[in-house]
Design an enzyme around this catalytic site. Structure first.
Site, mmCIF file in Angstrom:
data_model
loop_
_atom_site.group_PDB
_atom_site.id
_atom_site.type_symbol
_atom_site.label_atom_id
_atom_site.label_comp_id
_atom_site.label_asym_id
_atom_site.label_seq_id
_atom_site.Cartn_x
_atom_site.Cartn_y
_atom_site.Cartn_z
ATOM 1 C CB SER A 124 69.718 23.194 -1.970
ATOM 2 O OG SER A 124 70.142 22.233 -1.031
ATOM 3 C CE LYS A 170 70.071 24.058 1.824
ATOM 4 N NZ LYS A 170 68.712 24.273 2.396
ATOM 5 C CE LYS A 194 70.805 19.939 1.812
ATOM 6 N NZ LYS A 194 69.805 20.235 2.864
ATOM 7 C CG ASP A 209 70.808 22.507 5.328
ATOM 8 O OD1 ASP A 209 70.839 22.266 6.547
ATOM 9 O OD2 ASP A 209 69.787 22.333 4.618
ATOM 10 C CD GLU A 263 68.884 25.307 5.742
ATOM 11 O OE1 GLU A 263 69.475 25.825 4.764
ATOM 12 O OE2 GLU A 263 67.817 24.678 5.619
ATOM 13 C CG ASP A 294 65.050 23.258 7.264
ATOM 14 O OD1 ASP A 294 63.839 23.101 7.448
ATOM 15 O OD2 ASP A 294 65.649 22.729 6.290
ATOM 16 C CE LYS A 312 63.139 23.162 3.882
ATOM 17 N NZ LYS A 312 63.862 21.921 4.106
ATOM 18 N N GLY A 356 62.982 24.436 0.419
ATOM 19 C CA GLY A 356 62.329 23.508 -0.503
ATOM 20 C C GLY A 356 62.421 22.085 -0.006
HETATM 21 O O1 OSB Z 1 67.308 20.698 4.503
HETATM 22 O O2 OSB Z 1 66.666 22.200 3.193
HETATM 23 C C1 OSB Z 1 66.781 21.011 3.454
HETATM 24 C C2 OSB Z 1 65.667 18.873 0.484
HETATM 25 C C3 OSB Z 1 64.939 17.882 1.136
HETATM 26 C C4 OSB Z 1 64.860 17.912 2.504
HETATM 27 C C5 OSB Z 1 65.496 18.924 3.237
HETATM 28 C C6 OSB Z 1 66.209 19.912 2.587
HETATM 29 C C7 OSB Z 1 66.326 19.864 1.187
HETATM 30 C C8 OSB Z 1 67.118 20.830 0.424
HETATM 31 C C9 OSB Z 1 66.791 21.015 -1.039
HETATM 32 O O3 OSB Z 1 68.065 21.417 0.852
HETATM 33 C C10 OSB Z 1 65.799 22.103 -1.269
HETATM 34 C C11 OSB Z 1 65.261 22.098 -2.672
HETATM 35 O O4 OSB Z 1 66.022 22.397 -3.601
HETATM 36 O O5 OSB Z 1 64.057 21.804 -2.849
HETATM 37 MG MG MG Z 2 67.682 22.552 5.507
#
Ligand code: OSB
Ligand code: MG
Length: 369
Positions: free
Chosen positions: A135, A161, A163, A188, A213, A238, A262, A290
């Site tokens: 991500s 992924k 953002k 996302d 997402e 999520d 998660k 994550g």
């Molecule tokens: O939205 O998935 C998410 C990290 C912190 C809070 C929310 C998210 C994320 C990530 C990173 O997208 C996930 C990771 O690499 O741990």
């Molecule tokens: Mg997310």
């Protein structure tokens, strides 16, 4: 097993790269590491809430408070048959799922160690390797993003992924797709849009994304269902899925076609498995998300992701992608085929580096029965 001792540690780790999402930018991670001792076995878990109430209302401070004032009292000294007893014990506390998860994970680890079995197997997982994705946060420039993606693709990650947020969306996805035509790619939004943006989100259909997402409200199911009816790209939820009941409602409403699981968001590995099973029954694939976990939370994620309906690569990347030196030994590494090996030893299957943990601890508290 009798829960004899609980130790909480508030830990601070600098991130190798700042992580920026539609809700903000983090340069370090703070978590509560939980250690539980029961029947001569030790287990570790993690509450990866982070510093501010951006992704959810929980923070490392609320975890510390709710754990030390309430959850520890409900758990300490209890004789439990299995970690699946914990949601019942914790039921008097509403919400605070990440706080609950740190404790629940530690009990799962101790329980698996007591049985001398890998946690992955105890949870019902069968895979020896899980598919790894990465991500990538919002970058200053599109060129900078393309370079970062290229680096991760060269390392072997099986899915990327990115953002998105208003002003950093369609043209960014277009540029990534142009440079990487075959890359398994997703976006996302972390709740950055509303149903009024349906037309803009429709434009993402042109780029063959695996999914988008959490485009809409963090607690919404209804508008996501309306949006899903208007776009081709599968929606993955999520933030909106905080309990197995939310997952059931989302499936019935058609709010999503995929769920990001998660453990921390849903209140533990037990709830995560319940959502996994529900999605499997209804033909929805899931993947493991994550929260920038340290190696302790990561080990739990890897064990969870070995269950059969985790059919898509997760946000479970190598330790070095987040931290210069992780809290566990060995750290998590990416295999050349873009997978991560599920540890075969008892419990979470990695050793907590006590020196590193001590070095990063801001405060600690011990509770004895
Ligand atoms: O939205 O998935 C998410 C990290 C912190 C809070 C929310 C998210 C994320 C990530 C990173 O997208 C996930 C990771 O690499 O741990
Ligand atoms: Mg997310």
């Amino acid at each position: 097993m009798k829960i004899e001792r609980i130790e909480l540690r508030h830990v601070r780790l600098p991130l190798v790269h700042p992580f920026e999402t539609s809700f903000g930018r983090e340069v370090e991670q703070q978590v509560v590491v939980v250690r539980v001792d029961a029947d001569g076995c030790t287990g570790y878990g993690e509450s990866a809430a982070g510093i501010g109430p951006w992704y959810s209302y929980e923070t490392v401070e609320t975890c510390w408070h709710v754990q030390s004032e309430y959850l520890v009292r409900l758990l300490l000294g209890q004789e439990i048959a299995a970690p699946t007893d914990l949601p019942g014990l914790f039921a008097p506390v509403r919400g605070h799922n990440m706080a609950k998860t740190g404790l629940e994970e530690a009990v799962w680890d101790a329980f698996a160690r007591a049985a001398d079995r890998p946690l992955a197997r105890v949870l019902g997982g069968s895979s020896d390797r899980i598919a790894s994705g990465v991500s990538i946060g919002i970058q200053e420039t599109i060129d900078g993003l393309l370079d970062r993606i290229g680096g991760f693709v060269d390392e072997g990650y099986r899915r990327v992924k990115i953002k998105i947020k208003p002003g950093w969306d369609v043209r960014v996805v277009e540029a990534v797709r142009e440079r990487f035509p075959e890359l398994p790619l997703m976006a996302d939004a972390n709740s950055a849009y509303s149903l009024d943006d349906a037309e803009l989100l429709q434009r993402l259909d042109a780029f063959d994304l695996m999914m988008v997402e959490q485009p809409l409200g963090h607690d919404d199911l209804l508008d996501h269902a309306k949006l899903q009816a208007q776009i081709e790209t599968p929606i993955c939820l999520d933030e909106s899925i905080v309990t197995p009941d939310h997952a059931a409602a989302a499936i019935e409403l058609g709010s999503c076609r995929i769920i990001n699981i998660k453990a921390g968001r849903v209140g533990g590995l037990g709830a995560a498995i319940a959502i996994h099973d529900l999605c499997q029954e209804h033909g929805l694939p899931v993947w493991c998300g994550g929260l920038l976990e340290t190696g302790i939370g990561r080990a739990h994620n890897v064990a969870l992701a070995s269950l059969p309906n985790f059919r898509l690569p997760g946000d479970i990347s190598a330790s070095a992608r987040y931290y210069e030196r992780d809290l566990v030994d060995p750290p998590f590494e990416l295999n050349p085929d873009g997978t991560m090996t599920v540890p075969g030893g008892p419990g979470i299957g990695v050793t907590v580096d006590e020196d590193r943990l001590a070095e990063l601890t801001i405060r600690s508290k011990v509770f004895e029965a």
